[in-house]
Design an enzyme around this catalytic site. Sequence first.
Site, short mmCIF file in Angstrom:
data_model
loop_
_atom_site.label_atom_id
_atom_site.label_comp_id
_atom_site.label_asym_id
_atom_site.label_seq_id
_atom_site.Cartn_x
_atom_site.Cartn_y
_atom_site.Cartn_z
N LYS A 13 0.85 -1.18 -0.10
CA LYS A 13 -0.06 0.05 0.03
C LYS A 13 0.77 1.14 0.08
O LYS A 13 0.64 2.13 -0.94
CB LYS A 13 -1.10 0.06 1.21
N ARG A 88 -10.69 0.50 6.93
CA ARG A 88 -10.18 -0.67 7.45
C ARG A 88 -10.99 -1.43 7.86
O ARG A 88 -10.85 -2.37 8.24
CB ARG A 88 -9.17 -0.47 8.56
N ARG A 122 11.65 -5.34 5.42
CA ARG A 122 11.13 -4.15 5.29
C ARG A 122 12.25 -3.23 6.06
O ARG A 122 12.63 -3.47 7.33
CB ARG A 122 9.81 -3.69 5.70
N ARG A 155 10.05 -0.86 11.79
CA ARG A 155 8.96 -0.22 12.40
C ARG A 155 8.49 -1.00 13.46
O ARG A 155 8.89 -2.17 13.86
CB ARG A 155 7.63 -0.73 11.63
N ARG A 166 -1.71 -8.32 14.07
CA ARG A 166 -2.17 -7.64 12.73
C ARG A 166 -2.89 -8.43 11.60
O ARG A 166 -3.90 -7.83 10.94
CB ARG A 166 -0.91 -6.90 12.32
#
Length: 211
Positions: A13, A88, A122, A155, A166
């Site tokens: 995203k 969401r 990431r 993160r 999540r």
Amino acid sequence: MNIIFFGPQTSGKGTQTERLSEKLDIPVLRSGDILRNKKTTDDDEGREIASFIDVGKLIPDEMMNNIIKEELQKEAYKNGVIFDGYPRNLFQAKHLEEMINVDRAIFLDVPDALVLKRMAARRICSKCRAVYNLSSNPPKEEGKCNKCQGDLTQRSDDTEAAIAVRLNIYHNITEPLVNYYKEQGKLLHIDGTKSIEDVHEEILKHLTADA
Ligand code: G5P
Ligand code: MG
């Protein structure tokens, strides 16, 4: 044009909205970044937001909806907006419709196994929040952002414990948006497993066909 991007964690995203924004010259409204900015403020709101984000839970709907409503007042969004991370769930989707008309909802489809792989690789720029991947999209200089030379970090919610929460929330609460937008004829179902460039081209192809 108003476009929504949704999909599981690391489906692209952030990456794809950034590219599309440059191409179409439409600003991105990134719910996660707004929250992470607020989180850095040492006040009640910042602490409350951190207590949700850091364990992988969603911010309460009413709080999130108010933040988006306020953000959408900005002049920058008056000719169109690309949403990354909002809505969401169905409640947020309906709230959004009261404020703007959604033209397209782009669903980036990626299986859980790939989510876990991408998450480990990431890296995020601590200054400008640009997103990298150590294997598929590495920075030119190790540990440094190509754009602003900021330090690259992981993160706070890219931990094994938070990602389990999540992903579970994604499947139970966000995934119903697929049918919701399909029934409205607004859904673009994109295979998010391909290369960053291929996914970008695929999205552009569909949006150009719309025009
Ligand atoms: P966020 O910040 O919205 P998530 O969990 O939805 O976070 P995330 O993790 O930011 O989503 P992404 O943006 O989909 O994932 O993915 P990305 O960062 O662009 O890419 C991930 C990796 O894959 C990178 O390494 C990248 O290089 C690589 N990659 C990307 N695209 C491609 C591709 O096309 N091909 C290939 N090969 N690789 C690619 O939300 C965080 C928290 O904020 C709160 C919640 O607490 C949430 O957990 N929050 C909300 N709470 C309530 N309501 C809302 N609406 C909320 N929004 C945020
Ligand atoms: Mg993101």
